[in-house]
Scaffold this motif. Structure first.
Motif, PDB file in Angstrom:
ATOM      1  N   VAL A 121       0.916  -1.067  -0.107  1.00  0.00           N
ATOM      2  CA  VAL A 121      -0.170   0.028   0.116  1.00  0.00           C
ATOM      3  C   VAL A 121       0.846   1.130   0.346  1.00  0.00           C
ATOM      4  CG1 VAL A 121      -1.786   1.468   0.927  1.00  0.00           C
ATOM      5  CG2 VAL A 121      -1.869  -1.779   1.147  1.00  0.00           C
ATOM      6  N   VAL A 122       0.951   1.478  -0.780  1.00  0.00           N
ATOM      7  CA  VAL A 122       1.630   3.029  -1.299  1.00  0.00           C
ATOM      8  C   VAL A 122       0.783   4.333  -1.721  1.00  0.00           C
ATOM      9  CG1 VAL A 122       3.900   2.343  -1.578  1.00  0.00           C
ATOM     10  CG2 VAL A 122       2.401   1.998  -3.822  1.00  0.00           C
ATOM     11  N   ASN A 123       1.254   5.764  -0.793  1.00  0.00           N
ATOM     12  CA  ASN A 123       0.596   6.631  -2.019  1.00  0.00           C
ATOM     13  C   ASN A 123       1.575   7.542  -3.362  1.00  0.00           C
ATOM     14  OD1 ASN A 123       2.629   8.595  -0.653  1.00  0.00           O
ATOM     15  ND2 ASN A 123       1.749   9.478   0.643  1.00  0.00           N
ATOM     16  N   GLU A 124       2.079   7.939  -4.619  1.00  0.00           N
ATOM     17  CA  GLU A 124       2.501   8.101  -4.446  1.00  0.00           C
ATOM     18  C   GLU A 124       4.022   8.304  -5.414  1.00  0.00           C
ATOM     19  OE1 GLU A 124      -0.134  10.526  -8.838  1.00  0.00           O
ATOM     20  OE2 GLU A 124      -0.613  11.054  -6.878  1.00  0.00           O
ATOM     21  N   THR A 125       4.003   9.179  -3.961  1.00  0.00           N
ATOM     22  CA  THR A 125       5.862   9.639  -3.326  1.00  0.00           C
ATOM     23  C   THR A 125       6.279   8.509  -2.549  1.00  0.00           C
ATOM     24  OG1 THR A 125       4.621  12.050  -3.056  1.00  0.00           O
ATOM     25  CG2 THR A 125       6.576  10.822  -1.699  1.00  0.00           C
ATOM     26  N   GLU A 126       5.411   7.133  -2.378  1.00  0.00           N
ATOM     27  CA  GLU A 126       6.225   6.235  -1.426  1.00  0.00           C
ATOM     28  C   GLU A 126       6.723   5.292  -2.871  1.00  0.00           C
ATOM     29  OE1 GLU A 126       3.746   7.158   1.865  1.00  0.00           O
ATOM     30  OE2 GLU A 126       3.233   5.414   0.576  1.00  0.00           O
ATOM     31  N   ALA A 127       5.559   5.269  -3.496  1.00  0.00           N
ATOM     32  CA  ALA A 127       5.784   4.777  -5.411  1.00  0.00           C
ATOM     33  C   ALA A 127       6.897   4.669  -5.713  1.00  0.00           C
ATOM     34  CB  ALA A 127       4.635   4.686  -6.431  1.00  0.00           C
ATOM     35  N   ARG A 128       7.302   6.217  -6.298  1.00  0.00           N
ATOM     36  CA  ARG A 128       8.291   6.826  -6.708  1.00  0.00           C
ATOM     37  C   ARG A 128       9.249   6.237  -5.819  1.00  0.00           C
ATOM     38  NH1 ARG A 128       4.789  10.874  -7.947  1.00  0.00           N
ATOM     39  NH2 ARG A 128       5.423  12.283  -6.619  1.00  0.00           N
ATOM     40  N   ALA A 129       9.453   6.324  -4.171  1.00  0.00           N
ATOM     41  CA  ALA A 129      10.876   5.484  -3.841  1.00  0.00           C
ATOM     42  C   ALA A 129      11.159   4.705  -4.224  1.00  0.00           C
ATOM     43  CB  ALA A 129      10.280   6.331  -2.464  1.00  0.00           C
ATOM     44  N   ILE A 130       9.860   3.762  -4.088  1.00  0.00           N
ATOM     45  CA  ILE A 130      10.567   2.281  -4.149  1.00  0.00           C
ATOM     46  C   ILE A 130      10.620   1.855  -6.176  1.00  0.00           C
ATOM     47  CG2 ILE A 130       9.381  -0.060  -4.662  1.00  0.00           C
ATOM     48  CD1 ILE A 130       7.263   0.982  -1.925  1.00  0.00           C
ATOM     49  N   THR A 131      10.398   2.569  -6.604  1.00  0.00           N
ATOM     50  CA  THR A 131      10.618   2.261  -8.139  1.00  0.00           C
ATOM     51  C   THR A 131      11.753   3.138  -8.856  1.00  0.00           C
ATOM     52  OG1 THR A 131       9.668   3.548  -9.049  1.00  0.00           O
ATOM     53  CG2 THR A 131       8.643   1.444  -8.401  1.00  0.00           C
ATOM     54  N   GLY A 132      12.000   3.942  -8.101  1.00  0.00           N
ATOM     55  CA  GLY A 132      13.686   5.117  -8.093  1.00  0.00           C
ATOM     56  C   GLY A 132      12.922   6.120  -8.895  1.00  0.00           C
ATOM     57  N   GLY A 133      12.310   6.922  -8.592  1.00  0.00           N
ATOM     58  CA  GLY A 133      11.541   7.571  -9.588  1.00  0.00           C
ATOM     59  C   GLY A 133      10.769   7.079 -10.794  1.00  0.00           C
ATOM     60  N   GLN A 134      10.298   6.160 -10.698  1.00  0.00           N
ATOM     61  CA  GLN A 134      10.197   5.613 -12.423  1.00  0.00           C
ATOM     62  C   GLN A 134       7.987   6.645 -11.965  1.00  0.00           C
ATOM     63  OE1 GLN A 134       9.824   2.193 -14.247  1.00  0.00           O
ATOM     64  NE2 GLN A 134      11.667   1.259 -12.830  1.00  0.00           N
ATOM     65  N   ASP A 135       7.032   6.636 -12.812  1.00  0.00           N
ATOM     66  CA  ASP A 135       5.663   7.443 -12.992  1.00  0.00           C
ATOM     67  C   ASP A 135       5.444   6.957 -12.076  1.00  0.00           C
ATOM     68  OD1 ASP A 135       3.269   7.976 -13.418  1.00  0.00           O
ATOM     69  OD2 ASP A 135       3.290   8.147 -15.907  1.00  0.00           O
ATOM     70  N   ALA A 136       4.146   6.833 -11.045  1.00  0.00           N
ATOM     71  CA  ALA A 136       3.998   6.890  -9.820  1.00  0.00           C
ATOM     72  C   ALA A 136       2.433   5.933 -10.540  1.00  0.00           C
ATOM     73  CB  ALA A 136       3.740   7.236  -9.212  1.00  0.00           C
ATOM     74  N   SER A 137       2.183   5.874 -11.859  1.00  0.00           N
ATOM     75  CA  SER A 137       1.089   5.595 -12.231  1.00  0.00           C
ATOM     76  C   SER A 137       1.887   4.251 -12.523  1.00  0.00           C
ATOM     77  CB  SER A 137       0.178   6.574 -13.569  1.00  0.00           C
ATOM     78  OG  SER A 137       1.365   6.443 -14.101  1.00  0.00           O
ATOM     79  N   ASP A 138       2.705   4.121 -13.313  1.00  0.00           N
ATOM     80  CA  ASP A 138       3.284   2.806 -13.862  1.00  0.00           C
ATOM     81  C   ASP A 138       3.241   1.444 -12.683  1.00  0.00           C
ATOM     82  OD1 ASP A 138       4.449   0.602 -15.096  1.00  0.00           O
ATOM     83  OD2 ASP A 138       6.028   1.826 -15.291  1.00  0.00           O
ATOM     84  N   MET A 139       2.288   0.736 -13.024  1.00  0.00           N
ATOM     85  CA  MET A 139       1.449  -0.418 -11.798  1.00  0.00           C
ATOM     86  C   MET A 139       2.374  -1.316 -12.230  1.00  0.00           C
ATOM     87  SD  MET A 139      -0.470   0.753  -9.246  1.00  0.00           S
ATOM     88  CE  MET A 139      -1.799   0.487  -8.380  1.00  0.00           C
ATOM     89  N   ALA A 140       2.959  -1.747 -13.408  1.00  0.00           N
ATOM     90  CA  ALA A 140       4.023  -2.380 -13.941  1.00  0.00           C
ATOM     91  C   ALA A 140       5.091  -2.807 -12.734  1.00  0.00           C
ATOM     92  CB  ALA A 140       3.929  -2.476 -15.504  1.00  0.00           C
ATOM     93  N   ALA A 141       5.797  -1.402 -12.482  1.00  0.00           N
ATOM     94  CA  ALA A 141       7.415  -1.141 -12.022  1.00  0.00           C
ATOM     95  C   ALA A 141       7.135  -1.897 -10.338  1.00  0.00           C
ATOM     96  CB  ALA A 141       7.266   0.014 -12.245  1.00  0.00           C
ATOM     97  N   LEU A 142       5.795  -1.342  -9.657  1.00  0.00           N
ATOM     98  CA  LEU A 142       5.473  -2.016  -8.692  1.00  0.00           C
ATOM     99  C   LEU A 142       5.205  -3.981  -8.947  1.00  0.00           C
ATOM    100  CD1 LEU A 142       3.382   0.603  -7.229  1.00  0.00           C
ATOM    101  CD2 LEU A 142       5.619   0.386  -7.074  1.00  0.00           C
ATOM    102  N   LEU A 143       4.328  -4.243  -9.456  1.00  0.00           N
ATOM    103  CA  LEU A 143       4.001  -5.208  -9.956  1.00  0.00           C
ATOM    104  C   LEU A 143       4.655  -6.054  -9.722  1.00  0.00           C
ATOM    105  CD1 LEU A 143       0.380  -5.308 -11.283  1.00  0.00           C
ATOM    106  CD2 LEU A 143       0.986  -5.798  -8.984  1.00  0.00           C
ATOM    107  N   ALA A 144       6.301  -5.411 -10.840  1.00  0.00           N
ATOM    108  CA  ALA A 144       7.614  -6.606 -10.582  1.00  0.00           C
ATOM    109  C   ALA A 144       7.649  -6.750  -9.369  1.00  0.00           C
ATOM    110  CB  ALA A 144       8.637  -5.932 -11.747  1.00  0.00           C
ATOM    111  N   LEU A 145       8.100  -5.866  -8.277  1.00  0.00           N
ATOM    112  CA  LEU A 145       8.535  -6.316  -7.428  1.00  0.00           C
ATOM    113  C   LEU A 145       7.760  -6.684  -6.299  1.00  0.00           C
ATOM    114  CD1 LEU A 145      10.285  -3.006  -6.903  1.00  0.00           C
ATOM    115  CD2 LEU A 145      11.146  -5.180  -7.637  1.00  0.00           C
ATOM    116  N   VAL A 146       5.581  -6.727  -6.123  1.00  0.00           N
ATOM    117  CA  VAL A 146       5.027  -7.465  -5.023  1.00  0.00           C
ATOM    118  C   VAL A 146       4.059  -7.771  -6.480  1.00  0.00           C
ATOM    119  CG1 VAL A 146       6.055  -5.940  -3.331  1.00  0.00           C
ATOM    120  CG2 VAL A 146       3.988  -5.278  -4.919  1.00  0.00           C
TER     121      VAL A 146
END
Length: 298
Positions: A182-207
């Protein structure tokens, strides 16, 4: 249906909340409207949120030996949270200084205090996690403890939820133990290294599952099975957004623990978040199950 068991591993802080017409700029003093002191901290807030949402909730964390610590422990117990294993550390409790403007926006500074001492899990704490339906963690305590709790849950077959807040770089391997992020847009970018927070594929590659919270726009749920759904917010009059994320996450953990489909659980959690913003404060603004249901069904 049995009562869902949720264990929250996280922080407890005393929230010092100042209300003002607007947030001050750097170096500026703004005359405030009011002041409220209330128990908070993301871990304690989410534990109270889960308990009020109907979960049998246990909180694992650390408070200080000061008067704030006494209040924090009493508040958790009074709201139905099991504090049997709550630690007391000699020294100050965690404190959050929160400024809220008349539009409900806020700025928050956290001094961790006793939360920094929450290191290493006991056998009793591990047993609590193993007995739970869902483990819920955040990032206001040492990440080594977060990682240890997630690993213990995974070994026991307990579902894991990580609210990756506040935003920070995570150690290698931690996300491998997370079932739902569970993340907001800022937290999503911190996890993906600054990628667009709306790019769910980058997060789903991790969880395998992600909920992206979008403030007044609601939230978005995506998983590796191909679901990617925008879940609209409930329209309410906003007084203070401080508790919204914690109300959402605590309710989400309960809904998932009681066996709801995750998309339905996210909708229900949206109702919890919306119900919380109608009140000023943190733990005192968290809605009970009846309030959530009224908004969800209404």
């Amino acid at each position: 249906m049995s009562v869902p068991k949720v264990v929250v591993v996280g922080s407890a802080n005393m929230d010092l909340v100042g209300l003002a017409p607007r947030l001050p700029r750097p170096g500026e003093t703004v005359l405030g409207d009011d002041f409220v002191m209330t128990p908070g901290g993301k871990g304690a807030n989410q534990a109270i949120a889960a308990a009020r949402a109907g979960g049998a909730t246990t909180f694992l964390g650390a408070i200080g030996s000061d008067s704030f610590g006494v209040t924090l422990g009493s508040r958790l117990a009074a709201t139905g949270v099991d504090t049997t294993h709550l630690r007391t550390s000699y020294g100050p409790s965690g404190v959050a200084v929160i400024m809220v403007d008349r539009a409900g926006e806020n700025a928050i500074l956290v001094s961790p205090g006793a939360n920094r001492t929450f290191l290493g899990l006991s056998d009793e704490e591990r047993a609590c996690i193993a007995d739970a339906d869902v483990l819920l963690c955040q990032q206001e305590i040492p990440l080594a403890t977060v990682a240890e709790a997630l690993t213990a849950a995974r070994a026991a077959g307990t579902r894991t939820v990580l609210n990756a807040a506040p935003a920070m770089e995570l150690p290698p391997g931690l996300l491998e133990q997370v079932d739902l992020l569970v993340v907001n847009e800022t937290e999503a970018r911190a996890i993906t290294g600054g990628q667009d927070a709306s790019d769910m594929a980058a997060l789903l590659a991790l969880v395998p599952r992600v909920v992206l919270t979008l403030s007044g726009a609601g939230s978005r749920y995506a998983d590796r099975d191909g679901q990617d759904v925008q879940v609209p917010a409930f329209a309410v009059e906003v007084a203070d957004t401080t508790a919204a994320g914690d109300a959402f996450t605590g309710a989400l953990a309960v809904a998932w623990a009681e066996g709801r489909d995750l998309l339905d659980a996210v909708r229900w959690a949206n109702a919890a978040g919306a119900a919380s913003v109608r009140k000023i404060g943190a733990s005192n603004a968290l809605p009970d199950r009846a309030e959530i249901e009224a908004l969800f069904e209404g």
